[in-house]
Design an enzyme around this catalytic site. Structure first.
Site, short mmCIF file in Angstrom:
data_model
loop_
_atom_site.label_atom_id
_atom_site.label_comp_id
_atom_site.label_asym_id
_atom_site.label_seq_id
_atom_site.Cartn_x
_atom_site.Cartn_y
_atom_site.Cartn_z
N ASP A 1 -26.53 38.79 8.66
CA ASP A 1 -26.96 40.16 8.41
C ASP A 1 -27.17 40.84 9.76
O ASP A 1 -27.65 40.20 10.70
CB ASP A 1 -28.31 40.10 7.66
CG ASP A 1 -28.56 41.29 6.78
OD1 ASP A 1 -27.59 41.87 6.27
OD2 ASP A 1 -29.74 41.64 6.61
N PHE B 1 -25.24 38.30 16.18
CA PHE B 1 -26.19 37.81 17.18
C PHE B 1 -26.34 38.72 18.40
O PHE B 1 -27.25 38.53 19.20
CB PHE B 1 -25.85 36.38 17.64
CG PHE B 1 -25.98 35.35 16.56
CD1 PHE B 1 -27.23 34.93 16.12
CD2 PHE B 1 -24.85 34.80 15.97
CE1 PHE B 1 -27.35 33.99 15.12
CE2 PHE B 1 -24.96 33.86 14.96
CZ PHE B 1 -26.22 33.45 14.54
#
Length: 232
Positions: A75, A88
């Site tokens: 997400d 990330f």
């Protein structure tokens, strides 16, 4: 309206590399893609703050023919100014999230790579993306302060198609599957052609825990050795 949030539900405003365009066009022309776009427009009309501003940036910066490594996230970050459309990764100058700190920690432990300079590039992984690392979240938008708020709305159909494309048509690549969510995509990957590395998620909640702690997993060194062997 700020530049760090989504302002349009029109995929024409989200550029991708030419090699991805047919796959993206097919998705948005279909029923699932149309429902997703309708949902995004409804949320924008309701005043929702949605991140990132360019949901398909991973497909913009890493053409399919250049993919060498795939790192799957789940997400986008849901804090203001964090998400930049790459798993990330955070925008330059943004404080490093704990998972990203652990990624840099393992990279330094494994390969001796020093953490990037702060604030620029800081936690931005744009350089990775432009070097053949596909940093793909499986859900590509999120609302401010509401993690997983767009999960199950259709993005996963597109990102599964992206994974299948790399697995079936791309050159042999390394898939880094960190955590149970990423590992659930293993069935999409032909393990006879690709190197699949699995460990716990780099989150502080799991990075040091069994069965395969992220810290100490050695994935970066394994990936480098496997790719070197492919080129030999």
């Amino acid at each position: 309206m700020r530049a760090d949030q989504l302002v349009s539900s029109n995929p024409a405003d989200w550029p991708v590399a030419p090699g991805w365009q047919p796959l993206v066009d097919d998705f948005f022309a279909g029923a699932v893609g149309q429902r997703l776009l309708g949902f995004l427009q409804e949320r924008l009309d309701a005043g929702a703050v949605i991140f990132p501003p360019r949901p398909l940036r991973a497909l913009e910066l890493t053409p399919p023919e250049e993919v060498r490594v795939v790192i799957l996230g789940q997400d986008p970050y849901h804090g203001r100014g964090q998400a930049e459309g790459l798993a990330f990764s955070v925008a330059p100058g943004v404080a490093l999230p704990p998972s990203l700190r652990n990624i840099f920690k393992e990279l330094e432990r494994d390969l001796g790579a020093r953490p990037p300079k702060f604030p620029d590039p800081g936690g931005s992984l744009v350089k990775w993306a432009m070097s053949g690392v596909l940093l793909l979240n499986t859900c590509l938008t999120v609302e401010e302060g509401r993690p997983a708020s767009h999960s199950g709305r259709g993005w996963e159909v597109l990102t599964d198609a992206v994974i299948r494309h790399v697995a079936n048509e791309g050159r042999p690549s390394v898939f880094m599957l960190w955590g149970s969510h990423a590992q659930s995509k293993r069935s999409l990957i032909d393990t006879s052609r690709h190197k699949v590395l699995m460990a716990n998620h780099p989150s502080p909640l799991s990075a040091m825990r069994p069965p395969v702690p992220f810290i100490g997993c050695g994935h970066f060194g394994e990936a480098r050795a496997w790719r070197d062997a492919q080129c030999a």
